[in-house]
Design a protein around this motif. Structure first.
Motif, PDB file in Angstrom:
ATOM      1  N   PRO A 216       0.825  -1.217   0.000  1.00  0.00           N
ATOM      2  CA  PRO A 216       0.000   0.000   0.000  1.00  0.00           C
ATOM      3  C   PRO A 216       0.855   1.261   0.000  1.00  0.00           C
ATOM      4  O   PRO A 216       2.038   1.231   0.359  1.00  0.00           O
ATOM      5  N   GLU A 217       0.255   2.373  -0.398  1.00  0.00           N
ATOM      6  CA  GLU A 217       0.980   3.640  -0.419  1.00  0.00           C
ATOM      7  C   GLU A 217       1.437   4.050   0.974  1.00  0.00           C
ATOM      8  O   GLU A 217       2.501   4.621   1.149  1.00  0.00           O
ATOM      9  N   LYS A 218       0.609   3.752   1.992  1.00  0.00           N
ATOM     10  CA  LYS A 218       0.953   4.095   3.370  1.00  0.00           C
ATOM     11  C   LYS A 218       1.311   2.822   4.124  1.00  0.00           C
ATOM     12  O   LYS A 218       0.698   2.465   5.120  1.00  0.00           O
ATOM     13  N   ALA A 219       2.331   2.142   3.655  1.00  0.00           N
ATOM     14  CA  ALA A 219       2.700   0.850   4.226  1.00  0.00           C
ATOM     15  C   ALA A 219       3.144   0.960   5.678  1.00  0.00           C
ATOM     16  O   ALA A 219       3.055  -0.005   6.437  1.00  0.00           O
ATOM     17  N   ALA A 220       3.607   2.142   6.080  1.00  0.00           N
ATOM     18  CA  ALA A 220       4.085   2.305   7.448  1.00  0.00           C
ATOM     19  C   ALA A 220       2.949   2.444   8.446  1.00  0.00           C
ATOM     20  O   ALA A 220       3.166   2.358   9.658  1.00  0.00           O
ATOM     21  N   ASP A 221       1.736   2.648   7.966  1.00  0.00           N
ATOM     22  CA  ASP A 221       0.601   2.868   8.861  1.00  0.00           C
ATOM     23  C   ASP A 221      -0.585   2.031   8.384  1.00  0.00           C
ATOM     24  O   ASP A 221      -1.684   2.546   8.185  1.00  0.00           O
ATOM     25  N   LEU A 222      -0.367   0.724   8.248  1.00  0.00           N
ATOM     26  CA  LEU A 222      -1.414  -0.150   7.751  1.00  0.00           C
ATOM     27  C   LEU A 222      -2.611  -0.168   8.693  1.00  0.00           C
ATOM     28  O   LEU A 222      -2.464  -0.150   9.914  1.00  0.00           O
ATOM     29  N   GLY A 223      -3.777  -0.222   8.125  1.00  0.00           N
ATOM     30  CA  GLY A 223      -5.000  -0.286   8.913  1.00  0.00           C
ATOM     31  C   GLY A 223      -5.724   1.039   9.017  1.00  0.00           C
ATOM     32  O   GLY A 223      -6.869   1.081   9.463  1.00  0.00           O
TER      33      GLY A 223
END
Length: 442
Positions: A216-223
């Protein structure tokens, strides 16, 4: 739950309060009158669309104001501690999942009472002392890391399991090796960006199938993302390799919202591939003869590189047994090329059918193994060693359990249950004569 605890609520009643909140204390929320859409010829206003962006400063301030009011109200609630004590007392009792056997060992999930997550135990025999195999409660200070799913290799010496954090659908897969004494050994395999995934080992224990999405584009903040996950991939992971080396066995770029899962047949020779659309009990059913997949000369593991969706040049030799969304099909067992499936095709209460693969003809021509019951709902079918098929039914809103012959569907016996109640967990294996179930009643 002990019998003494249940009447407590009925006799004493739940704690009461006269707490109320004046409407003027609620946080003010802005209306955006400019958001209007025309749906089926009708104009529909959506003045609070801006609240759908959880990352905006305005949304976060509104949520903070709501939380502040909530905390003020709860602080003034003199019955809150009584409610907490009551529910804590009612819920504080040991809970056990249905045991199951893989390889030579038995496994089950248990919660001592108030643990945040269930713990996975193992034991060498039914009367042996159990030991902890995996305790998710030790993986985070607040207990929010959950064990989502787990799959054992055919010999029971390896465990692939999914962990998720904070209630997110996103998960990561890790692997344990299980020693002869039941002691776990963490392996370095770690797979990311997993969601709505199957876990299916090939019987050689060298790898397993699972589902993932692109990073995902925001892989560091999944969910926390609000966009839909699309273009799910079915991959094959060879134990001891990096995730970047995993082959994409199946994907459907032309239908990005469809999802897939895989299951290996009891004899290890076939892969059953399920394709679903939404949450309806309907799926497509495909078949792959695993002997048609070459093996890596160095490791002996299945080598899907020639069929990789993005880098392979060959087409996966999948046979499409059912290529529509008219009904559901679930693998039950097989005897050589004769396969058994649980289906609701022309059977709203489900039945078990049989077909000879890889050329079974249309599903409407598949023969009944266990016919559609005129009254009872068939919930589960587990094939055991030999000619035995254990069936779990729902009969007049209560559980029923029966043993049939796999070969012709004939009834062998019905089991007498402890009383009127429901059957929960249900487990058994084609390699064993035992099956387990859980029963719950008042």
């Amino acid at each position: 739950m002990s019998a003494a605890k249940t009447p407590l609520v009925a006799t004493a009643g739940a704690p009461q309060t006269q707490l109320s909140v004046e409407p003027g204390r609620y946080p003010k929320v802005r209306r955006d009158e400019s958001v209007v859409e025309k749906l089926h010829g009708v104009e529909v206003a959506d003045p609070y669309r801006w609240l759908e962006d959880p990352d905006s400063e305005e949304t976060q301030k509104f949520v903070e104001a709501q939380n502040e009011l909530t905390n003020e109200v709860l602080a003034a609630c003199d019955t809150r501690d009584k409610f907490k004590a009551l529910f804590t007392d009612l819920y504080n009792y040991p809970k056990y999942g249905t045991p199951f056997k893989k390889g030579s060992r038995y496994f089950y999930y248990s919660n001592s009472g108030l643990q945040q997550q269930f713990v996975l135990f193992t034991q060498a025999a039914l009367d042996a002392e159990p030991s902890v195999l995996l305790d998710p409660n030790t993986l985070s200070e607040d207990g929010t890391v959950a064990l989502r799913d787990a799959s054992f290799s055919e010999d029971g010496t390896l465990l692939a399991y999914q962990l998720s954090s904070g209630g997110s659908d996103w998960a990561r897969i890790q692997v344990l090796r299980i020693g002869a004494d039941g002691a776990p050994e963490q392996l370095p395999d770690r797979l990311e960006y997993v969601k709505f995934s199957c876990l299916a080992w090939t019987h050689d224990g060298l790898g397993f199938f699972y589902n993932r999405y692109k990073e995902p584009e925001k892989a560091a903040d999944l969910g926390t993302e609000t966009e839909s996950a699309t273009d799910q991939q079915l991959c094959y992971h060879v134990l001891g390799t990096t995730q970047s080396a995993d082959c994409v066995v199946w994907a459907m770029p032309d239908c990005p919202t469809w999802m897939s899962s895989a299951e290996v047949s009891d004899d290890g020779g076939s892969l059953l591939l399920y394709v679903s659309e939404g949450c309806q009990p309907k799926n497509r059913l495909f078949y792959l003869n695993l002997s048609k997949v070459p093996k890596d000369k160095a490791t002996g593991a299945l080598d899907f590189s020639g069929f990789d969706l993005f880098s392979g040049g060959e087409k996966l030799p999948v046979v499409k047994l059912v290529d529509d969304f008219e009904a559901s099909y679930d693998y039950v067992a097989n005897e050589g090329d004769l396969f058994y499936f649980k289906t609701n095709l022309d059977a709203p209460r489900y039945r078990v059918v049989r077909a000879r693969l890889p050329s079974p003809g249309p599903p409407s021509s598949w023969e009944d193994a266990v016919a559609h019951h005129p009254r009872d709902l068939l919930q589960s079918a587990v094939a055991l060693k030999g000619d035995s098929l254990a069936l779990r039914y729902l009969r007049d809103v209560r559980g029923a359990l029966a043993l049939h012959r796999l070969s012709d569907g004939g009834l062998v016996r019905e089991f007498k249950l402890p009383g009127i109640g429901c059957i929960g967990g249900f487990s058994g294996s084609r390699k064993g004569t035992q099956f387990f179930y859980s029963f719950q009643s008042e």
